[in-house]
Structures are given as C-alpha cells and as structure tokens.
Write an enzyme that holds these catalytic residues in place. Structure first.
Site, PDB file in Angstrom:
ATOM      1  N   HIS A 141     183.838  45.033  48.030  1.00 19.15           N
ATOM      2  CA  HIS A 141     184.192  44.938  46.603  1.00 19.15           C
ATOM      3  C   HIS A 141     184.830  43.592  46.255  1.00 19.15           C
ATOM      4  O   HIS A 141     185.247  43.388  45.119  1.00 19.15           O
ATOM      5  CB  HIS A 141     185.176  46.076  46.282  1.00 19.15           C
TER       6      HIS A 141
ATOM      7  N   SER B  13     183.755  45.144  38.439  1.00 19.25           N
ATOM      8  CA  SER B  13     184.513  46.382  38.528  1.00 19.25           C
ATOM      9  C   SER B  13     184.957  46.832  37.128  1.00 19.25           C
ATOM     10  O   SER B  13     184.127  47.124  36.280  1.00 19.25           O
ATOM     11  CB  SER B  13     185.697  46.199  39.486  1.00 19.25           C
TER      12      SER B  13
ATOM     13  N   ASP C 131     181.216  48.900  49.960  1.00 13.51           N
ATOM     14  CA  ASP C 131     182.306  48.910  48.979  1.00 13.51           C
ATOM     15  C   ASP C 131     183.091  50.210  49.132  1.00 13.51           C
ATOM     16  O   ASP C 131     182.549  51.304  48.955  1.00 13.51           O
ATOM     17  CB  ASP C 131     181.704  48.805  47.575  1.00 13.51           C
TER      18      ASP C 131
END
Length: 303
Positions: free
Chosen positions: A280, A166, A244
């Site tokens: 995620h 991320s 996600d």
C-alpha cells in the site's frame, strides 16, 4: 492586485495576495512550490503544493490534482512519489492539497489516524462539531481550483484531471463521478472503492455526515450504480497491489472487486491492474507513477 514572490525568473508565480509562497525548489527544470492561504470554505489556513513544468513559460499547461491518503500532508506525494520526470516531460502542472484542515482545535481531531486531522475523507461535514471546517469536498472541487486559476493565470489551462491514493483514490473517483465534465480523466492507487461497506468509510461517514446512508453520495460504487449519464470518455485506471495489507488483511478496506462489478454492470471501461507483490506504500505508487502521469497527459494533451 498582485505581488511578485521570490526571484524575477519567468518561472516564478505571480502570487495573489490571498496566497503566500512558503518554499520553492527546482525539479526537472520546473518549480515545486508550497503555498498557504486563508480558506473561506475550511475557515482556516490551508497549505497546498504546485509543480509547474518549465514549458509553462511557453504555453499554458493542463492541471492534474493529486489527493493523498490517511495521515498524509501535501508533502508526502512530492517527496516520495517520483512524479517529476514524467510531469516535466509531458508538460503537466500538478496540484497537491492537504488532506484536512489544520491548526484548529476540535476535541477528538487528533485521537486516531483514520478520522479528524489528516483524514478529511474529501466530504463536506454536516455534523455540527466538524462542519465549520471540514469541507474538503468543496475545498478541492471549487475553492482550490479557482485559486489555482487566479494564482497561475496565463500558465495553466482550464483542463484538469484527478488522481489519488487510498482515501485520496476514493476522493478522486467520487469527485470525478459527482461532477461530469469537470475532470477529463481519473485514476487511483489502491482506492477505497466502496467506503459505505468498510470500517474506514463507516467511521468517516458516521462522524462527518451522521450516518452511512448519507455516505452513499460519496461512495464510488454507489455513484456508478446510480449513474444515468454517458459513460466516461476515458477508461478509469486503478492500480492495486496484491500484497496490500488493507486488501488481504483481517479487513478488506479497499474492495476493488466491487468497483469492477459495478463497472462491468454499466459496461464502463475500467483498467484494474492487480500488481503482484506490491503493498500500500509509496514504493508501490512510485513504481507505476509514470503510467498514471502519462495516462492523464494522453487524455489532457493528446498522445
């Protein structure tokens, strides 16, 4: 001068005076250890973790840097990612820095999850409010690697690669692109690929750098678009879950399609793997962690 920390076993690190070992645990024959040190770059005490495989007692091993995402510390990865078996088997040292300076008082630093504490965004802040401490780019690319080479002298080689998740995937991609030859390979899980075009990046670049325009120097898509050197030797590996929420929700914070577009335009090798049904989280990352460790080990050590 150096001092011996912990027991006298050959796996224990020779610790320079500038780093203090806080904990040590055995993992797949190697050692996972946490250190603190006074950072000159960030002007505060910083924490990082190191995993050293047992084979480092026989010959030096390469280093793989992991950069975590928003809200994380150095511990999220070591506790949740399931990296140890592959790292031990392939003989790779992992280094896990924190995601921001800690223990300093800056108004607003703890007001939101996506800016300030736990959200350094791997840039060197230029805005006066943040610039005295928030220097995560220089910390990660310069100060910490020099400390690692000193701290682990004789146990690590100078070869290194980088990966992250991320915000940390953004950091890994941009550090790789901004420093040709520094890192052998790069990979990422659900990276923020085009931060100048998403709310997370706009907020970070505006707050730390004074505007989105300055953020283009820390945007993987912009860096690839303007790259004039040779294409990377190894493919860029990116895993992205199709479930996600930061990709499929109200706002697309990640933009992997834009990364694919600029890589295709440059004829760069990008292995973008859309993983069906994954989100995620570290459940997603731990599922494919061995692939990433082996990808970097192949690049660093040879298949």
């Amino acid at each position: 001068s150096t001092r011996r920390t912990g027991s006298s076993t050959s796996l224990e690190f020779q610790s320079v005076m500038s780093a203090t070992m806080k904990s040590s645990v055995k993992l797949f024959g190697g050692l996972l250890q946490r250190f603190t040190h006074q950072s000159t770059v960030c002007n505060c005490e910083m924490t990082f973790a190191v995993y050293m495989p047992a084979c480092a007692t026989e010959k030096p091993v390469p280093v793989l840097y992991w950069l975590s995402g928003l809200t994380c510390t150095d511990e999220n990865f070591s506790q949740k990612a399931g990296f140890g078996r592959a790292a031990a088997a392939r003989g790779v040292c992992l280094v896990m820095p924190d995601t921001s300076p800690r223990g300093i008082q800056i108004e607003g630093a703890d007001d939101s999850y996506d800016f300030g504490s736990g959200a350094g965004f791997y840039v060197d802040a230029t805005e006066p409010k943040w610039s005295a401490h928030y220097k995560m780019y220089s910390y990660t690319t310069d100060e910490l690697p020099k400390l690692i080479q000193n701290l682990l002298a004789g146990q690590v080689t100078e070869k290194k690669s980088i990966f992250g998740h991320s915000m940390g995937g953004h950091g890994a991609l941009t550090m790789f692109l901004k420093n040709p030859g520094m890192y052998t390979s790069v990979s990422a899980f659900a990276p923020i690929c085009n931060p100048t075009a998403c709310p997370w990046g706009v907020k970070a670049f505006t707050g730390y750098l004074g505007g989105v325009e300055a953020g283009k120097a820390h945007d993987a898509c912009e860096l690839i678009r303007g790259y004039s050197g040779l294409a990377p030797t190894h493919p860029i590996l990116v895993d992205q879950g199709t479930a996600d929420s930061f990709l499929t929700g109200d706002v697309n914070q990640l933009n992997p399609d834009k990364l694919k577009e600029v890589c295709n335009a440059k004829e760069w090798k990008l292995n973008l793997r859309m993983q069906e049904g994954y989100d995620h989280s570290y459940f997603f990352m731990s599922t494919f962690m061995d692939d990433h460790i082996n990808f970097h080990a192949d690049a660093l050590c040879g298949a």
